[in-house]
Write an enzyme that holds these catalytic residues in place. Structure first.
Site, mmCIF file in Angstrom:
data_model
loop_
_atom_site.group_PDB
_atom_site.id
_atom_site.type_symbol
_atom_site.label_atom_id
_atom_site.label_comp_id
_atom_site.label_asym_id
_atom_site.label_seq_id
_atom_site.Cartn_x
_atom_site.Cartn_y
_atom_site.Cartn_z
ATOM 1 N N HIS A 239 -7.157 -4.515 -0.909
ATOM 2 C CA HIS A 239 -6.497 -5.787 -1.213
ATOM 3 C C HIS A 239 -7.216 -6.490 -2.350
ATOM 4 C CE1 HIS A 239 -6.371 -4.935 3.130
ATOM 5 N NE2 HIS A 239 -5.093 -5.127 2.967
ATOM 6 N N HIS B 52 0.824 -1.212 0.000
ATOM 7 C CA HIS B 52 0.000 0.000 0.000
ATOM 8 C C HIS B 52 0.862 1.268 0.000
ATOM 9 C CE1 HIS B 52 -3.200 -2.766 0.843
ATOM 10 N NE2 HIS B 52 -2.728 -3.075 2.030
#
Lengths: 333, 333
Positions: B219, B57
């Site tokens: 995700h 991320h």
């Protein structure tokens, strides 16, 4: 083609409208012809540094308009040179009586259109100097270029020369500095994927599922060779070896190492490559004194990266460190 | 799978090594267990704000370690919660005698492991408070979550609470502020493409050539619906309408508008979407007083974006504006 856009024909203007709204404290965007200028006018007697080129390389160039960097940027259509009237309008808007310096990436259309704009400005009594940037060691001539292409070095030259203009250097000194930095910087890029120009609607080139292109240009122009994808260690070596050999960089050199993403490359990969590159240089006695890692000169959503290496001296370090306040680069303020 | 990596099993550590080299002035990276702390220790008596989560991320969270934001970050494997021993080691490294605040994105593994770490710290006499972030309006429960997911709001909470810790607020005040900001922020995301976790080697999910996923998680968890790709105007409305309805935001609200790229989205598209979003809000009488546009909480190379809207008051504006100096966010210094 999957993109977050409305109309492929107006993507540049639509994006500039959002850019203007997001950064109204720093920039003003003008349309028809399109150009971006600093929101705070240059102090009278300051050299105005102007650049531009095709869109699709964001944040280059408009993201570098602001204090300590560009006075104006001229965004062309995607991967298309800005027109002389765009450049001329920007020139007249930012001229503060000390002349205007054009920083031009070496693509045939850009060079011609900036030349025409310089003639238009001269006819109105505005002094213009131009420096052509050609830092890409990958190929000699290319799809849109005679000679070497201008790539990642452009970001560093705009920052350093912008700082010199900000401190009050005159037009001849700024132009000479730009030429000097250009002579000390080398770059090379690679791609894992192609990109899609919105008004074209299909990939600029095709690359197999296991292939990469070494020496790619920022418009997807062909590079040196197409190879099976390798480990990051090998990829970094394939970019850095020609860069080091070309200048050449030698043991003891102080450098700025710039690892740049092509737009679609995640930061986790860019930092990984940065680490390899810094160790590669350390093993050869080349010191990294300054660094930049991120997506600064891109090719739309292309995955890939370029590496740029600049040989530093005390003056270049001091100009690099000088405060800058633009949408894409900011420190010291 | 095409990535600039050496070994899928060591990509997080290999990237952290480059990150450490690139930002040695700001951060120190420790390995085994892996955590990132500020290079300048916290002044004694300052609350240490700690966050973490799966890698992939970036720049979240390690890119937000530095003055005025996080004291430490704990990067797990890609898309995998950090372990309690990572979090515990970071906690003990940065505790400056005023307690430690955990900012935890609401994913089951993250919540459990931060809880365990808090117990370990308590056993050693270190006071810990935890705030769970759950700003995603897309879905109630999800693949890895009970309740709502923590997404883009995390970046804003880390900045604002980090500024409060920096000015000397105590642990209870920092925790209360984090809860208050979490209560005032809402987000929603969408994806045009999937992403490939390095050690998995195939796309996390499949999306057709003309499809997008609305309400995607960071995700690649399923969202609200899969639709044919639409124009940016429609996409922005599909994200903002549920956001506005949820808080609800109302006419006259002052807001921070954050348009975030998922990692593979070029800036030209993010600015285009930003412009649409700001106009959408203006038409409803909602004022944008602060803004952030770029790739700040990503999903590897996924193409797509999220929109986050935070209702501001004078205190939140002042904390947002406070100086910050981290690898990924910097102003005022």
């Amino acid at each position: 083609m999957k993109k977050i856009i409305n109309n492929p024909e107006t993507v540049v203007q639509d994006s500039l409208r959002g850019f203007a709204a997001a950064h109204a404290d720093l920039v003003e965007v003008h349309f028809d012809p399109d150009y971006v200028v600093r929101a705070q006018p240059l102090p009278p007697g300051t050299v105005a540094v102007v650049s531009g080129g095709g869109s699709g390389h964001e944040p280059l160039h408009a993201g570098f308009v602001g204090t300590g960097m560009l006075a104006a940027a001229c965004p062309g259509a995607v991967f298309t040179s800005p027109t002389p009237d765009q450049i001329h309008a920007a020139t007249m808007a930012v001229n503060a009586g000390a002349g205007v310096l054009y920083l031009v990436k070496n693509y045939t259309g850009d060079v011609l259109n900036f030349e025409t704009a310089a003639e238009l400005a001269a006819a109105e009594g505005v002094e213009v100097a131009s420096v052509v940037i050609d830092d890409d060691v990958a190929v000699q001539d290319s799809l849109y270029t005679a000679g070497r292409r201008g790539v990642g070095g452009t970001v560093l030259i705009e920052k350093i020369v912008g700082a010199a203009a900000e401190r009050g250097d005159d037009l001849a000194a700024c132009a000479e500095l730009a030429r000097r930095v250009n002579s000390q910087v080398r770059s090379m890029g690679m791609a894992l994927t192609s990109c899609v120009v919105p008004h074209v609607g299909r990939p600029t080139f095709e690359l197999g599922d296991d292939e990469m292109e070494i020496g790619i240009g920022i418009h997807g122009e062909p590079g040196r060779e197409r190879l099976p994808v390798e480990a990051a260690d090998q990829i970094v070596a394939r970019l850095l070896e020609p860069i080091l050999a070309d200048l050449p960089f030698t043991e003891g050199d102080r450098t700025l190492l710039f690892v740049n993403g092509m737009g679609g490359t995640p930061l986790i990969e860019l930092y990984l490559a940065y680490g390899i590159a810094e160790r590669f240089l350390a093993e050869r006695g080349i010191q990294v004194h300054r660094r930049l890692v991120g997506n600064y000169i891109t090719s739309l959503e292309m995955q890939g990266m370029s590496i740029t290496l600049l040989r530093l001296d005390d003056e270049l370090i001091s100009l690099w460190d000088a405060p800058v306040h633009t949408p894409a680069l900011r420190w010291g303020v």
